[in-house]
Design an enzyme around this catalytic site. Structure first.
Site, short mmCIF file in Angstrom:
data_model
loop_
_atom_site.label_atom_id
_atom_site.label_comp_id
_atom_site.label_asym_id
_atom_site.label_seq_id
_atom_site.Cartn_x
_atom_site.Cartn_y
_atom_site.Cartn_z
N LYS A 97 37.66 53.47 32.44
CA LYS A 97 39.12 53.33 32.37
C LYS A 97 39.49 51.85 32.35
O LYS A 97 39.52 51.18 33.36
CB LYS A 97 39.82 53.98 33.57
CG LYS A 97 41.33 54.05 33.31
CD LYS A 97 42.17 53.85 34.54
CE LYS A 97 42.71 52.49 34.75
NZ LYS A 97 43.57 51.90 33.74
N GLU A 118 34.35 44.86 43.08
CA GLU A 118 34.43 43.42 42.79
C GLU A 118 35.90 43.05 42.85
O GLU A 118 36.66 43.39 41.95
CB GLU A 118 33.88 43.13 41.38
CG GLU A 118 32.41 43.44 41.19
CD GLU A 118 31.51 42.48 41.96
OE1 GLU A 118 32.01 41.50 42.54
OE2 GLU A 118 30.31 42.74 41.99
N CYS A 142 38.96 35.73 38.95
CA CYS A 142 38.68 36.02 40.36
C CYS A 142 37.86 34.91 41.00
O CYS A 142 37.92 34.70 42.20
CB CYS A 142 37.93 37.34 40.47
SG CYS A 142 36.48 37.38 39.40
N GLU A 197 45.69 35.16 46.68
CA GLU A 197 45.26 34.97 45.29
C GLU A 197 46.49 34.92 44.40
O GLU A 197 47.29 35.84 44.37
CB GLU A 197 44.37 36.15 44.89
CG GLU A 197 43.75 35.96 43.55
CD GLU A 197 42.84 37.12 43.17
OE1 GLU A 197 43.27 38.28 43.29
OE2 GLU A 197 41.71 36.85 42.75
#
Ligand code: NAD
Length: 473
Positions: free
Chosen positions: A169, A244, A278, A378
């Site tokens: 997906k 992750e 990331c 983040e």
């Protein structure tokens, strides 16, 4: 205008049962590029059924058969290299430089999976027992938009190496990139049902993958908040998870580093993939006594950093993927100002002449302390926070004072010192005096940057279950 109206189930492009459309919008111009029909729960279940049936035979294939499949995929992808690069630039707004590197990363995933398969012992002796490393079952692969085909290739190649079948997906925003790779995978002529790809929303398709008892494992890349939702759902059926997740990577410049090299490298680390990475090194830790020197170099480097049309091979920072992402980055710049950090360069608003797209001014904050939200959360855009430290111990403490632990960076002219500092950083990877990807070494996070590892032997074993056969003599 392109319409993507098929998903891929059991070796065929099929019309989804879902009927909802999602608009594909250019990040560079905010004009509509096309639309994609979103799959629904039933489509996801059909894909899982196909993968479950295919697993019965695919799990019994030999390593050399699987090497052949991986080679076939690599050949098909290679044939369409320029299309892969162009579509990342157009649909995602990834810079030409990023899109080209991303293509290399895709191909290397297959090389490293083949390399692993050539050397890995699926049957071992442990104690008195024979231990068989068995493919885990049907794997659900859920990925974000910031390197869509890169993630498909790294996860799918490992799943195939292990003898698993998959349901993928991707992000709904990556539909054209998905269409291209699906065509290549189709041409590679894998057995029916080994890979299935369903476009759709996280709350629908992703949720069914997390819930469905026929999925044995989920390999997820994305935000920490969605990772937690998936892990909670997965535990109901004891799915294995590889997560992750996000990062807030520290970049420690030690006082003996060559600042004329380390600071330009730090800007690259912070603004890679237009800051939507990331592993971006978004906390720059500088000795207090070197702040003035750092400020001068940073200003110089950023004045030469090209922001704009991602097609231009010299562009270093392209647009944010969506208006939503642009607004998120603007909000964080405002938060930094409100928290009392000072803007060294960049700031709110769009760069002049780039008002149509989701462009952000590459921004650097000074006078940041590590407790501020801009140092802890983040941002996922080109925003760098400079934090000063007094001693080496102080630098290590600040670097580790975070919920994340995906990657870290260290610069020093003394390799032994850099190694000593690196060994005290709680991050899955520590890059010393440079930035590179080692596809045979583990990748993944400490703390809230995730669970498990990808790549290399540890990555492969995450798709395998050990079965110990204990024969009584
Ligand atoms: P996201 O977490 O919002 O979405 C990732 C994927 O999960 C998408 O396909 C989305 O549709 C799906 N999803 C959303 N809600 C879901 C649900 N309830 N159940 C199941 N699936 C669901 O992330 P994003 O905004 O697409 O990407 C940015 C994030 O990804 C950042 O936080 C970034 O750090 C992270 N990321 C991590 C890595 C890594 O390797 N650690 C790499 C790249 C990006």
């Amino acid at each position: 205008m392109k319409t993507i109206d098929k998903i891929y189930i059991n070796g065929e492009f099929v019309s989804p049962k879902g009927t909802e459309y999602f608009n594909l919008i250019s990040p560079t111009t905010n004009e509509k590029l096309g639309e994609v029909i979103l799959g629904n729960t039933e489509d996801t279940q059909n894909a899982i059924d196909a993968a479950k049936t295919a697993f019965k035979t695919f799990s019994k294939t030999t390593a050399s058969e699987r090497i052949q499949y991986l080679e076939n995929i690599k050949i098909e992808i290679e044939k369409r290299k320029s299309e892969f690069i162009d579509i990342v630039v157009e649909e995602y707004g990834g810079t030409f430089q990023f899109a080209s590197n991303s293509f290399t990363y895709m191909q290397k995933s297959f090389d490293s999976a083949i390399n692993l398969l050539k050397n890995y012992e699926f049957t071992k002796t442990m104690g008195e027992s024979e231990v068989q490393m068995a493919p885990i079952g049907v794997v659900g692969i859920i990925i974000p938009w910031n390197s869509s085909n890169g993630f498909i290739c790294s996860k799918l190649s490992t799943a195939i190496a292990a003898g698993c079948t998959v349901v993928i997906k991707p992000s709904e925003m990556s539909a054209q990139q998905t269409q291209l790779i699906t065509e290549c995978l189709h041409e590679a002529k894998l057995p029916k049902g080994v890979f299935n790809i369903v476009n759709g929303l996280g709350e629908v398709v992703g949720n069914e993958i997390s819930r469905n008892p026929d999925i044995a494992k989920i390999s997820f890349t994305g935000s920490t908040s969605v990772g937690k939702i998936i892990a909670k759902e997965a535990v109901n059926t004891m799915k294995r998870v590889t997560l992750e997740l996000g990062g807030k990577s520290p970049n420690i410049i030690l006082d003996d580093a060559d600042f004329s090299k380390a600071i330009p490298l730090a800007v690259i680390a912070a603004y890679m993939n237009s800051g939507q990475a990331c592993i971006a090194g978004t906390r720059l830790l500088i000795p207090e006594s070197k702040l003035e020197e750092t400020k001068l170099i940073i200003k110089e480097v950023i004045s030469n950093t090209i922001v704009g049309d991602p097609k231009n091979p010299n562009t270093a920072v392209g647009p944010m993927v969506s208006e939503k992402q642009f607004n998120r980055v603007q909000d964080y710049i405002q938060i930094g100002i409100n928290e009392g950090a000072e803007i060294l360069t960049g700031g709110l608003g769009k760069p002049e002449g780039l008002e149509k797209g989701n462009f952000v001014k590459p921004t650097v904050f000074i006078h940041v302390n590590n407790k501020m939200r801009i140092a802890q959360e983040e941002i996922f855009g080109p925003v760098l926070s400079i934090i000063t430290y007094k001693t080496e111990e102080d630098a290590i403490e600040i670097a580790n004072d975070t919920n994340y632990g995906l990657q870290a960076y260290i610069s020093s002219s003394d390799p032994k010192r850099a190694q000593r500092v690196a060994s005290q950083i709680n991050a899955g990877r520590v890059q010393i005096n440079g930035i590179s990807h080692d596809p045979m070494a583990p990748f993944g996070g400490f703390k809230q940057s995730g669970i498990g590892r990808e790549f290399g032997i540890l990555g492969l074993e995450a798709y395998l279950e050990p079965r110990a056969l204990i024969q009584q003599k």
